[in-house]
Design a protein around this motif. Structure first.
Motif, PDB file in Angstrom:
ATOM      1  N   TYR A   1      32.229  21.390   6.945  1.00  0.00           N
ATOM      2  CA  TYR A   1      32.070  22.374   5.942  1.00  0.00           C
ATOM      3  C   TYR A   1      33.230  21.520   4.608  1.00  0.00           C
ATOM      4  CZ  TYR A   1      28.068  25.367   6.294  1.00  0.00           C
ATOM      5  OH  TYR A   1      27.146  25.769   7.251  1.00  0.00           O
ATOM      6  N   ARG A   2      32.292  21.741   3.024  1.00  0.00           N
ATOM      7  CA  ARG A   2      33.347  22.020   2.021  1.00  0.00           C
ATOM      8  C   ARG A   2      33.197  22.483   0.828  1.00  0.00           C
ATOM      9  NH1 ARG A   2      36.011  16.129  -0.694  1.00  0.00           N
ATOM     10  NH2 ARG A   2      37.187  17.595  -1.656  1.00  0.00           N
ATOM     11  N   THR A   3      34.244  23.247   0.731  1.00  0.00           N
ATOM     12  CA  THR A   3      33.378  24.774  -0.861  1.00  0.00           C
ATOM     13  C   THR A   3      35.176  25.196  -1.027  1.00  0.00           C
ATOM     14  OG1 THR A   3      32.807  26.587  -0.633  1.00  0.00           O
ATOM     15  CG2 THR A   3      33.919  26.502   0.831  1.00  0.00           C
TER      16      THR A   3
ATOM     17  N   ALA B   1      26.203  24.453  13.379  1.00  0.00           N
ATOM     18  CA  ALA B   1      26.505  25.379  14.124  1.00  0.00           C
ATOM     19  C   ALA B   1      27.927  26.482  14.050  1.00  0.00           C
ATOM     20  CB  ALA B   1      25.545  25.592  15.345  1.00  0.00           C
ATOM     21  N   SER B   2      28.319  24.838  14.902  1.00  0.00           N
ATOM     22  CA  SER B   2      29.937  25.842  15.303  1.00  0.00           C
ATOM     23  C   SER B   2      30.883  26.040  14.203  1.00  0.00           C
ATOM     24  CB  SER B   2      30.278  24.896  16.382  1.00  0.00           C
ATOM     25  OG  SER B   2      30.714  23.406  15.405  1.00  0.00           O
TER      26      SER B   2
ATOM     27  N   MET C   1      32.681  29.757   7.531  1.00  0.00           N
ATOM     28  CA  MET C   1      32.569  30.798   6.227  1.00  0.00           C
ATOM     29  C   MET C   1      32.100  31.769   6.441  1.00  0.00           C
ATOM     30  SD  MET C   1      31.909  27.738   4.085  1.00  0.00           S
ATOM     31  CE  MET C   1      33.433  27.420   4.866  1.00  0.00           C
ATOM     32  N   VAL C   2      31.914  32.404   7.515  1.00  0.00           N
ATOM     33  CA  VAL C   2      32.107  34.190   7.526  1.00  0.00           C
ATOM     34  C   VAL C   2      33.213  34.444   7.110  1.00  0.00           C
ATOM     35  CG1 VAL C   2      31.643  35.925   8.695  1.00  0.00           C
ATOM     36  CG2 VAL C   2      30.200  34.028   8.786  1.00  0.00           C
TER      37      VAL C   2
ATOM     38  N   PHE D   1      27.887  19.269   5.822  1.00  0.00           N
ATOM     39  CA  PHE D   1      27.612  17.732   6.857  1.00  0.00           C
ATOM     40  C   PHE D   1      26.849  17.861   7.886  1.00  0.00           C
ATOM     41  CE2 PHE D   1      29.721  17.714   2.517  1.00  0.00           C
ATOM     42  CZ  PHE D   1      29.405  16.525   2.019  1.00  0.00           C
ATOM     43  N   ASP D   2      26.260  17.441   8.378  1.00  0.00           N
ATOM     44  CA  ASP D   2      26.081  17.315  10.435  1.00  0.00           C
ATOM     45  C   ASP D   2      26.028  15.956  10.407  1.00  0.00           C
ATOM     46  OD1 ASP D   2      23.873  16.008   9.242  1.00  0.00           O
ATOM     47  OD2 ASP D   2      22.444  17.677   9.766  1.00  0.00           O
TER      48      ASP D   2
END
Length: 339
Positions: free
Chosen positions: A130-132, A223-224, A229-230, A251-252
């Protein structure tokens, strides 16, 4: 008083920093009684700067006295905060080789951030990413959240009170929102304010990297990664900040994740060229050395952009190595023939 800029021509030193340096002892004595420490700081002026072709970023211009006093105060604070930051944070880290505080070379640090992110995409433990980043980070910072954080970490040195006093005055009088974009003190504060986010990731066992508020999290599968993000949202909520949903990308697979990291530097190089021609040119040369020289497998898009940028600047930096490497010249024969 005049100084020499990077373009090698003489310009007037309108602010007077050269005078300040030449008369440093006198300036230091004057600043002992300057109102920034005793009463109130000078004005903080907003300055619009193009962020992209369609939007503006509001930079902030402080007076030379405020910049000097705040830099000195930031030096005391960063010596305490930097030691607490994880090696996973690459932005605005203290270079301890110097007696007078300074950050590590930002360009080198950025490349290390990107390269480590690429290395983590090993296809075994970490295939997903994840990128944020934080929504409108600097303008959204709640200064009142900073004081207890510094206090809890044992970093609430007297210099920190001065910084908080100046920022509060700018907010009340000059309508500043959050942290001013520009002064070095904001980089010190902005980097450390997300320390609770780092601790939350570590406490929950997530692999992550951070460049200021640009955050990468890694996992075996999407999924992992979703749980990261939570964790991030909860940590940011405690700081009265929010994640940018629009800029959150998942990105999966290894290839897309690596592609995002490696292609992102084209945007960064473009921003550098717009911000500072000299630094931007040096960054493009560095990109040529690290990504193209001796790498005939480089993508055509990357090869073409870097070579074309050098060509447009009448910079012959790459000419000799290209002429000596037929394999590299064949990356894009049609374009190479035109150069």
């Amino acid at each position: 008083m005049a100084i020499w800029n990077r373009k090698q021509f003489e310009v007037t030193d309108l602010i007077g920093f050269a005078d300040y340096e030449a008369s440093s002892a006198v300036v230091a004595d004057d600043l002992q009684t300057y109102p920034v420490a005793a009463e109130e700081p000078g004005l903080l002026l907003p300055f619009p700067y193009p962020k992209s072709s369609s939007s503006l970023r509001w930079l902030h211009v402080a007076g030379p006295e405020e910049l000097i006093v705040l830099r000195a105060a930031a030096g005391h604070v960063v010596r305490s905060t930097d030691r607490l930051l994880s090696s996973r944070i690459y932005s605005n880290r203290l270079d301890r080789r110097y007696r007078c505080w300074r950050f590590r070379d930002q360009r080198t640090a950025w490349w290390k951030f990107i390269k480590r992110g690429v290395r983590l995409r090993d296809g075994r433990r970490h295939s997903a990413m994840y990128r944020t980043d934080v929504e409108s980070y600097y303008p959204s910072v709640d200064i009142e959240r900073l004081q207890p954080l510094l206090q809890d970490c044992g970093c609430l040195v007297p210099a920190a009170f001065l910084i908080l006093k100046v920022l509060r005055e700018w907010q009340l009088r000059d309508n500043l929102r959050g942290l001013p974009i520009g002064p070095e003190v904001s980089a010190v504060i902005g980097n450390f304010l997300l320390h609770p986010v780092d601790r939350s990731f570590e406490a929950n066992g997530y692999e992550y990297l951070r460049w200021s508020d640009d955050i990468l999290t890694f996992g075996r599968t999407i999924a992992s990664c979703q749980g990261s993000m939570v964790v991030l949202d909860e940590a940011l909520s405690n700081l009265r900040l929010a994640r940018s949903v629009k800029k959150t990308l998942d990105f999966d697979n290894v290839y897309d994740a690596r592609g995002n990291l490696l292609d992102y530097w084209l945007t960064s190089l473009t921003d550098l060229l717009h911000l500072d021609d000299y630094i931007g040119t040096e960054a493009v040369r560095s990109a040529y050395d690290s990504q193209i020289r001796g790498h005939p497998e480089v993508k055509q898009q990357r090869f073409r952009w870097v070579v074309k940028t050098l060509l447009n600047k009448d910079d012959s930096y790459a000419c000799l190595s290209l002429a000596r490497d037929p394999a590299l010249m064949n990356v894009d024969p049609k374009y190479q023939a035109n150069t």
